[in-house]
Design an enzyme around this catalytic site. Structure first.
Site, PDB file in Angstrom:
ATOM      1  N   VAL A  60      64.264  -0.009  16.235  1.00  0.00           N
ATOM      2  CA  VAL A  60      62.853  -0.381  16.213  1.00  0.00           C
ATOM      3  C   VAL A  60      62.587  -1.272  15.004  1.00  0.00           C
ATOM      4  O   VAL A  60      61.458  -1.398  14.543  1.00  0.00           O
ATOM      5  CB  VAL A  60      61.924   0.859  16.193  1.00  0.00           C
ATOM      6  CG1 VAL A  60      62.006   1.617  17.508  1.00  0.00           C
ATOM      7  CG2 VAL A  60      62.242   1.778  15.009  1.00  0.00           C
ATOM      8  N   ALA A  61      63.636  -1.911  14.493  1.00  0.00           N
ATOM      9  CA  ALA A  61      63.541  -2.787  13.326  1.00  0.00           C
ATOM     10  C   ALA A  61      63.362  -4.234  13.784  1.00  0.00           C
ATOM     11  O   ALA A  61      62.277  -4.624  14.204  1.00  0.00           O
ATOM     12  CB  ALA A  61      64.788  -2.617  12.455  1.00  0.00           C
ATOM     13  N   ARG A  62      64.419  -5.016  13.732  1.00  0.00           N
ATOM     14  CA  ARG A  62      64.439  -6.383  14.215  1.00  0.00           C
ATOM     15  C   ARG A  62      65.775  -6.605  14.920  1.00  0.00           C
ATOM     16  O   ARG A  62      66.803  -6.053  14.516  1.00  0.00           O
ATOM     17  CB  ARG A  62      64.288  -7.396  13.067  1.00  0.00           C
ATOM     18  CG  ARG A  62      62.881  -7.474  12.477  1.00  0.00           C
ATOM     19  CD  ARG A  62      61.884  -8.077  13.453  1.00  0.00           C
ATOM     20  NE  ARG A  62      60.572  -8.318  12.877  1.00  0.00           N
ATOM     21  CZ  ARG A  62      59.584  -7.448  12.887  1.00  0.00           C
ATOM     22  NH1 ARG A  62      59.768  -6.250  13.441  1.00  0.00           N
ATOM     23  NH2 ARG A  62      58.411  -7.746  12.357  1.00  0.00           N
ATOM     24  N   ASP A 122      64.104  -1.597  21.108  1.00  0.00           N
ATOM     25  CA  ASP A 122      62.778  -2.212  21.252  1.00  0.00           C
ATOM     26  C   ASP A 122      62.821  -3.665  20.811  1.00  0.00           C
ATOM     27  O   ASP A 122      61.896  -4.417  21.104  1.00  0.00           O
ATOM     28  CB  ASP A 122      61.742  -1.453  20.430  1.00  0.00           C
ATOM     29  CG  ASP A 122      60.338  -1.992  20.644  1.00  0.00           C
ATOM     30  OD1 ASP A 122      59.944  -2.144  21.827  1.00  0.00           O
ATOM     31  OD2 ASP A 122      59.636  -2.283  19.647  1.00  0.00           O
ATOM     32  N   GLU A 129      65.569 -12.765  21.384  1.00  0.00           N
ATOM     33  CA  GLU A 129      64.316 -12.150  21.813  1.00  0.00           C
ATOM     34  C   GLU A 129      63.271 -13.240  22.054  1.00  0.00           C
ATOM     35  O   GLU A 129      63.125 -14.129  21.195  1.00  0.00           O
ATOM     36  CB  GLU A 129      63.820 -11.185  20.735  1.00  0.00           C
ATOM     37  CG  GLU A 129      62.599 -10.386  21.141  1.00  0.00           C
ATOM     38  CD  GLU A 129      62.177  -9.384  20.071  1.00  0.00           C
ATOM     39  OE1 GLU A 129      60.999  -9.468  19.648  1.00  0.00           O
ATOM     40  OE2 GLU A 129      63.007  -8.558  19.661  1.00  0.00           O
ATOM     41  N   HIS A 184      59.748  -5.055  22.700  1.00  0.00           N
ATOM     42  CA  HIS A 184      59.165  -5.188  21.360  1.00  0.00           C
ATOM     43  C   HIS A 184      57.700  -4.755  21.340  1.00  0.00           C
ATOM     44  O   HIS A 184      56.797  -5.548  21.030  1.00  0.00           O
ATOM     45  CB  HIS A 184      59.305  -6.611  20.829  1.00  0.00           C
ATOM     46  CG  HIS A 184      59.180  -6.687  19.327  1.00  0.00           C
ATOM     47  ND1 HIS A 184      59.661  -7.739  18.581  1.00  0.00           N
ATOM     48  CD2 HIS A 184      58.617  -5.832  18.425  1.00  0.00           C
ATOM     49  CE1 HIS A 184      59.401  -7.542  17.298  1.00  0.00           C
ATOM     50  NE2 HIS A 184      58.759  -6.380  17.178  1.00  0.00           N
ATOM     51  N   VAL A 185      57.484  -3.498  21.663  1.00  0.00           N
ATOM     52  CA  VAL A 185      56.130  -2.956  21.723  1.00  0.00           C
ATOM     53  C   VAL A 185      55.913  -1.831  20.704  1.00  0.00           C
ATOM     54  O   VAL A 185      54.992  -1.037  20.831  1.00  0.00           O
ATOM     55  CB  VAL A 185      55.805  -2.449  23.156  1.00  0.00           C
ATOM     56  CG1 VAL A 185      55.685  -3.615  24.118  1.00  0.00           C
ATOM     57  CG2 VAL A 185      56.858  -1.453  23.655  1.00  0.00           C
TER      58      VAL A 185
END
Length: 316
Positions: free
Chosen positions: A230-232, A255, A260, A279-280
């Site tokens: 859930v970082a990048r 995520d 992306e 990415h939510v």
């Protein structure tokens, strides 16, 4: 020095949508559209539009010759750092610490639980009217490693507390002690990874974390480990991750991805044992009130000439 009464403030919300804004500033609404709301040279405080991408975020930078503050509405600031060299000296770049912790931590737990308990398979089973019963892993009794123990990492641990984990281990850029226990430095990761059943990535993206999760990192994970990002996306080497997923040795819940958005036809879409969300982590109903409170508080400090919070860097 307090803000001049003629200073412009660019906001991605309309002035009447935010309670508690200080008087004496000229509020301009700009949410990333093609036309600027006013002369960028008059802007003193720029709140970056949310989820509009790097190109839109930094587009006015070079023309903002009176700028004092760039306020992102994201926890990470990587999407604006490419434009920082075009800013004048003394500009403070602030992140949105305090805005995304609840939403991102919620999603991290959702991804962990959904992956362990087989929820993606249940959804596919429902689509095909298949009853997929059986035994599935639980979060209870698992060792969880949180890589990136800032505000979001701490919020993730808050939400792990009721789940009877065997152990939660914390890792950050530098060692420190918290009320919950020690935070280990990154250089101890090689020794910590083999014991982790679940690894949750919640680091910022910077030179120290780009490609952190490489083939060597992944090889140290035990068979059956779950990696949650859930970082990048660029924190993880996608090629190395795909090799491990395709072997069936580990699973992942992502995520964020690199590239992306994940393009059609990319092998991550259909790699075994992977759950992808778009990415939510931060984009929930919890975002709006927290973002508006942050902007009102920061602008109140700005207008009064008081120190701002969440300053990540000041330009040279």
């Amino acid at each position: 020095m307090s803000a001049e009464v003629t200073a412009d403030v660019w906001l991605p919300f309309r002035e009447d949508e935010i309670s508690g804004l200080p008087e004496g500033l000229n509020y301009r609404f700009w949410d990333g559209g093609p036309d600027f709301p006013a002369d960028p040279a008059a802007c003193a405080f720029y709140a970056v539009p949310y989820m509009k991408g790097a190109a839109v975020s930094v587009r006015p930078f070079a023309e903002m010759t009176s700028l004092s503050v760039v306020q992102t509405l994201t926890a990470g600031v990587d999407h604006v750092q490419g434009g920082v060299p075009s800013l004048r000296s003394g500009v403070r770049l602030c992140n949105a610490r305090g805005v995304h912790e609840a939403s991102t931590a919620e999603l991290a737990l959702t991804l962990v639980l959904a992956s362990l308990r087989g929820v993606p398979g249940f959804v596919r089973g429902q689509d095909s009217e298949e009853w997929r019963s059986g035994f599935y892993p639980a979060l209870a009794d698992k060792n969880v490693l949180i890589v990136g123990y800032g505000a979001i990492g701490s919020a993730i641990e808050d939400r792990l507390a009721p789940f009877e984990c065997a152990r939660v281990v914390r890792v950050a850029r530098s060692a420190r002690t918290t009320a919950r226990g020690p935070v280990h430095p990154f250089d101890e990761l090689p020794a910590l990874l083999p014991d982790a059943d679940v690894v949750i990535l919640s680091t910022p993206l910077n030179e120290a974390t780009r490609g952190l999760v490489d083939a060597e990192f992944l090889a140290r994970l035990k068979d059956g480990a779950l990696l949650v990002n859930v970082a990048r996306g660029p924190v993880v080497d996608t090629k190395a991750l795909l090799a491990e997923l395709e072997s069936g040795r580990i699973t992942a819940a992502l995520d964020v991805t690199d590239p992306e958005p994940l393009p059609q036809g990319h092998p991550l879409w259909h790699a075994p044992g992977v759950l992808v969300s778009p990415h939510v982590g931060g984009s929930t109903s919890a975002f709006w009130p927290r973002a508006k409170r942050l902007l009102a508080a920061q602008l109140t400090r700005f207008a009064a000439g008081e120190p701002l919070e969440n300053v990540v860097l000041t330009t040279d």
